[in-house]
Design a protein around this motif. Structure first.
Motif, PDB file in Angstrom:
ATOM      1  N   SER A   1       0.968  -1.161  -0.106  1.00 24.40           N
ATOM      2  CA  SER A   1       0.009   0.040   0.069  1.00 24.40           C
ATOM      3  C   SER A   1       0.754   1.216   0.060  1.00 24.40           C
ATOM      4  O   SER A   1       0.588   2.307  -0.722  1.00 24.40           O
TER       5      SER A   1
ATOM      6  N   LEU B   1       3.096   1.547  -3.463  1.00 21.59           N
ATOM      7  CA  LEU B   1       2.260   1.823  -4.767  1.00 21.59           C
ATOM      8  C   LEU B   1       1.361   3.067  -4.531  1.00 21.59           C
ATOM      9  O   LEU B   1       0.597   3.491  -5.393  1.00 21.59           O
TER      10      LEU B   1
ATOM     11  N   ALA C   1      -1.312   3.774  -2.461  1.00 28.24           N
ATOM     12  CA  ALA C   1      -2.662   3.234  -2.547  1.00 28.24           C
ATOM     13  C   ALA C   1      -3.125   3.142  -1.163  1.00 28.24           C
ATOM     14  O   ALA C   1      -2.487   3.097  -0.162  1.00 28.24           O
TER      15      ALA C   1
ATOM     16  N   SER D   1      -8.100   0.057  -0.414  1.00 27.55           N
ATOM     17  CA  SER D   1      -7.857  -0.156  -1.748  1.00 27.55           C
ATOM     18  C   SER D   1      -6.832  -1.375  -1.910  1.00 27.55           C
ATOM     19  O   SER D   1      -7.057  -2.461  -3.093  1.00 27.55           O
TER      20      SER D   1
ATOM     21  N   ALA E   1       4.489  -5.848 -11.335  1.00 26.64           N
ATOM     22  CA  ALA E   1       3.192  -4.944 -11.327  1.00 26.64           C
ATOM     23  C   ALA E   1       3.874  -3.513 -10.849  1.00 26.64           C
ATOM     24  O   ALA E   1       4.601  -3.270  -9.882  1.00 26.64           O
ATOM     25  N   GLY E   2       3.561  -2.529 -11.760  1.00 27.76           N
ATOM     26  CA  GLY E   2       3.694  -1.255 -11.527  1.00 27.76           C
ATOM     27  C   GLY E   2       2.843  -0.390 -10.830  1.00 27.76           C
ATOM     28  O   GLY E   2       2.946   0.777 -10.513  1.00 27.76           O
ATOM     29  N   SER E   3       1.387  -0.928 -10.507  1.00 28.51           N
ATOM     30  CA  SER E   3       0.627  -0.119 -10.008  1.00 28.51           C
ATOM     31  C   SER E   3      -0.435  -1.063  -9.198  1.00 28.51           C
ATOM     32  O   SER E   3      -0.260  -2.599  -9.430  1.00 28.51           O
ATOM     33  N   LEU E   4      -1.360  -0.702  -8.541  1.00 30.81           N
ATOM     34  CA  LEU E   4      -2.266  -1.343  -7.636  1.00 30.81           C
ATOM     35  C   LEU E   4      -2.966  -2.200  -8.746  1.00 30.81           C
ATOM     36  O   LEU E   4      -3.506  -3.422  -8.407  1.00 30.81           O
ATOM     37  N   THR E   5      -3.626  -1.555  -9.577  1.00 28.79           N
ATOM     38  CA  THR E   5      -4.519  -2.196 -10.531  1.00 28.79           C
ATOM     39  C   THR E   5      -3.911  -3.377 -11.223  1.00 28.79           C
ATOM     40  O   THR E   5      -4.586  -4.442 -11.263  1.00 28.79           O
ATOM     41  N   ALA E   6      -2.653  -3.289 -11.648  1.00 30.58           N
ATOM     42  CA  ALA E   6      -1.777  -4.363 -12.366  1.00 30.58           C
ATOM     43  C   ALA E   6      -1.674  -5.624 -11.131  1.00 30.58           C
ATOM     44  O   ALA E   6      -1.782  -6.524 -11.738  1.00 30.58           O
TER      45      ALA E   6
END
Length: 465
Positions: free
Chosen positions: A52, A55, A57, A61, A110-115
Motif C-alpha cells: 500500500s 504503490l 494506495a 484499496s 506490477a507497477g500499480s495496484l490495478t496491475a
C-alpha cells in the motif's frame, strides 16, 4: 528420478494408488504446489501495508490484492473440478501450477495496484485448479488402505506452511522488497511442474463433456456471493449489494435446475444428496467459520487489549497451526480404523472448549495459557479435519473424485468467508477488546462437532446395513 518408476501411468483410476517410488515423487509434486499456494496467501496478507505504501494506495484499496485472489478461487473451484473429471486431474493441476507461476511473475513486475490486483486475479485461476485437484490426486496417489494417512500428511503440510507463512514473509521483507515475496516462489512452481509431468497419476472422472454454461453461471453466482460478503464485512451494504443478491439468486437457481438434468452436474447435487456427505459439508463450513472468526478477531484483541506488536501476535497465534500439524498425521493413522467414527466430533468439541477457555481467561493470566489453549484447539482441529476430509473424498464414487475434491475445497472457502463476515459484524457490535468473538467461535465449533457426530452415526448405520 528413476524413469522406470514413472514409465507406467495409472490407468484412469483403475489402479489402487501409485507404486513406490513413483508415489513419493507424485506426493513431492503435490506438496510443493500446496506449500506454494498456502505460503502465497500468508505472505500476501503480511505484505499489504508495505504494498500500500510503495504503490501509493489506500489500505482499503490495497485489500483488493487479497479480494481479487479470493474471488477468482470462489468463482472457479467447482468448474475446475468438473474440468478435471473431463480432461484429467493431472492436466488441470499442472496447468494451474503453470498459471500460478506466470502470475507470480506478473505480481513481481506490477507497477500499480490495478496491475497487481489483475495479476492476483489470474493467480486465483491457478490456485483454484490446484485446490480443486489436490484431493482427487491424493485419492489416486495413495492406495485405499493408506488414504487416511495420506490426507493426514497433506493436512500436516498445509498446517506447517500456514505456521511458517508470517515468519517467511517477515524474513524476506527484512532483506528485500515485497516483489521478492512473489518472485521467490517461481523456482518451487518449476520444480513441481517438472516432477508432476512424470509422476502424477493420469486419472480422470466419468464426465464426458464440460458444461460451459453451468461454469459461467457458477462463476457469476459465487462472485455475487463473495461481493455480498465483502460489502457486509466492510459495512458498505447498499443498492449494489441488493443487485448482487438478485443476480446471484437468479443464476444460482438456473444452475441448480440445470444440474438436476445432468448425470455429472457441476454443482454436485448427487453428492449433496448423500446424508453422510451433506453432514460432512456442513461440519466443514462451520468448523472453518469458527477458525476464521478467531484468526480475524484475536489479533485485534491482542493488539488493543495487550499492546502486542505484529510479530508478537504472529508468534502467539502460531501454536494454532502447530497443534494442527501435530495432530493431523496422528488422526490420519486413526481415521481408517472402524472405531474412529467419533474422532471428528471429538476434535471439534476440543476446539470449542479451547476457544471457550480463552474467552474466560482473566487478563492477569498472561500469554502462556492462551498459547497453550490455541495449541490444544489446533490439535482438536487436526483430529477433525483429517477424518472429515477422508469422508468427503472416499464416500463419493471414484468417477466423481474431482467433484468430491472440488466440494472439499469449496466448503473451506465458504466457511472462511462466512467466518470473516461474522467476525466483521462482531467487531462492529462489540469492539476489538471483547470476548464475544471467542464465544461465537466456540458455538460454531460446537455445531460442527454435532454435525460431525451425526455424520458418524449415519456412516455407522450405513455400514451395519
Amino acid at each position: 528420478m528413476n524413469k522406470a518408476a514413472v514409465a507406467h501411468p495409472a490407468s484412469g483410476g483403475e489402479q489402487d494408488g501409485l507404486p513406490v517410488p513413483r508415489r513419493h515423487w507424485a506426493l513431492a509434486a503435490i506438496w510443493i504446489a500446496v506449500t506454494m499456494a498456502v505460503l502465497d496467501s500468508s505472505i500476501a496478507n503480511i505484505a499489504l501495508p508495505t504494498i500500500s505504501a510503495e504503490l501509493g494506495a489506500s489500505p482499503s484499496s490495497a485489500v483488493w490484492v487479497v479480494n481479487a485472489y479470493q474471488i477468482a478461487i470462489a468463482m472457479l473451484l467447482l468448474s475446475m473440478a468438473s474440468l478435471g473429471e473431463r480432461v484429467g486431474y493431472r492436466r488441470v493441476y499442472l496447468s494451474g501450477v503453470a498459471v500460478f507461476a506466470c502470475a507470480f511473475l506478473g505480481c513481481a513486475l506490477a507497477g500499480s495496484l490495478t496491475a497487481l490486483a489483475i495479476a492476483r486475479f489470474i493467480q486465483g485461476f491457478g490456485s483454484a485448479a490446484i485446490m480443486a485437484m489436490n484431493g482427487a490426486l491424493i485419492r489416486h496417489t495413495y492406495p485405499r488402505e493408506g488414504l487416511a494417512r495420506g490426507i493426514g500428511y497433506n493436512a500436516l503440510v498445509v498446517a506447517i506452511s500456514s505456521a511458517a507463512g508470517p515468519s517467511v514473509a517477515a524474513g524476506l521483507l527484512a532483506i528485500a522488497t515485497w516483489r521478492w515475496l512473489f518472485a521467490v516462489n517461481l523456482p518451487l512452481a518449476i520444480v513441481s511442474i517438472a516432477i508432476g509431468i512424470r509422476a502424477l497419476p493420469e486419472a480422470r472422472g466419468g464426465a464426458t463433456r464440460f458444461d460451459l454454461p453451468s461454469a459461467l453461471l457458477n462463476a457469476v453466482t459465487f462472485a455475487c456471493v463473495f461481493m455480498i460478503g465483502s460489502d457486509m464485512a466492510h459495512a458498505t451494504a447498499s443498492l449494489r449489494t441488493a443487485g448482487f443478491a438478485a443476480l446471484g439468486t437468479m443464476t444460482g437457481v438456473i444452475l441448480v435446475r440445470r444440474g438436476r438434468r445432468d448425470e455429472n452436474p457441476l454443482i454436485p447435487l448427487d453428492l449433496i444428496a448423500r446424508p453422510a456427505l451433506r453432514l460432512s459439508y456442513l461440519s466443514s463450513i462451520t468448523a472453518f467459520a469458527a477458525q476464521m472468526i478467531v484468526l480475524v478477531t484475536l489479533p485485534f484483541r491482542f493488539q488493543t487489549g495487550l499492546g502486542l506488536s505484529h510479530v508478537e501476535i504472529g508468534l502467539l497465534i502460531t501454536p494454532l497451526a502447530v497443534g494442527t500439524a501435530i495432530a493431523a498425521p496422528i488422526a490420519g493413522r486413526l481415521a481408517g480404523r472402524p472405531s474412529s467414527g467419533p474422532l471428528a466430533g471429538i476434535g471439534m468439541f476440543v476446539v470449542a472448549l479451547a476457544f471457550l477457555s480463552i474467552a474466560l481467561l482473566p487478563a492477569s493470566a498472561g500469554l502462556i495459557p492462551c498459547a497453550v489453549a490455541l495449541a490444544i484447539g489446533g490439535m482438536g482441529f487436526g483430529l477433525f479435519q483429517t477424518p472429515n476430509n477422508r469422508i468427503m473424498l472416499t464416500m463419493a464414487p471414484q468417477r466423481r473424485s474431482g467433484a468430491a475434491a472440488g466440494m472439499l475445497a469449496t466448503m473451506r472457502i465458504v466457511g472462511q468467508t462466512c467466518g470473516a463476515i461474522v467476525a466483521a459484524a462482531i467487531l462492529r457490535i462489540d469492539g476489538t477488546n471483547g470476548a464475544l468473538p471467542l464465544f461465537v467461535a466456540s458455538t460454531f465449533a460446537l455445531v460442527a462437532s454435532v454435525f460431525a457426530g451425526a455424520r458418524s452415526q449415519v456412516s455407522r448405520m450405513r455400514l451395519e446395513d
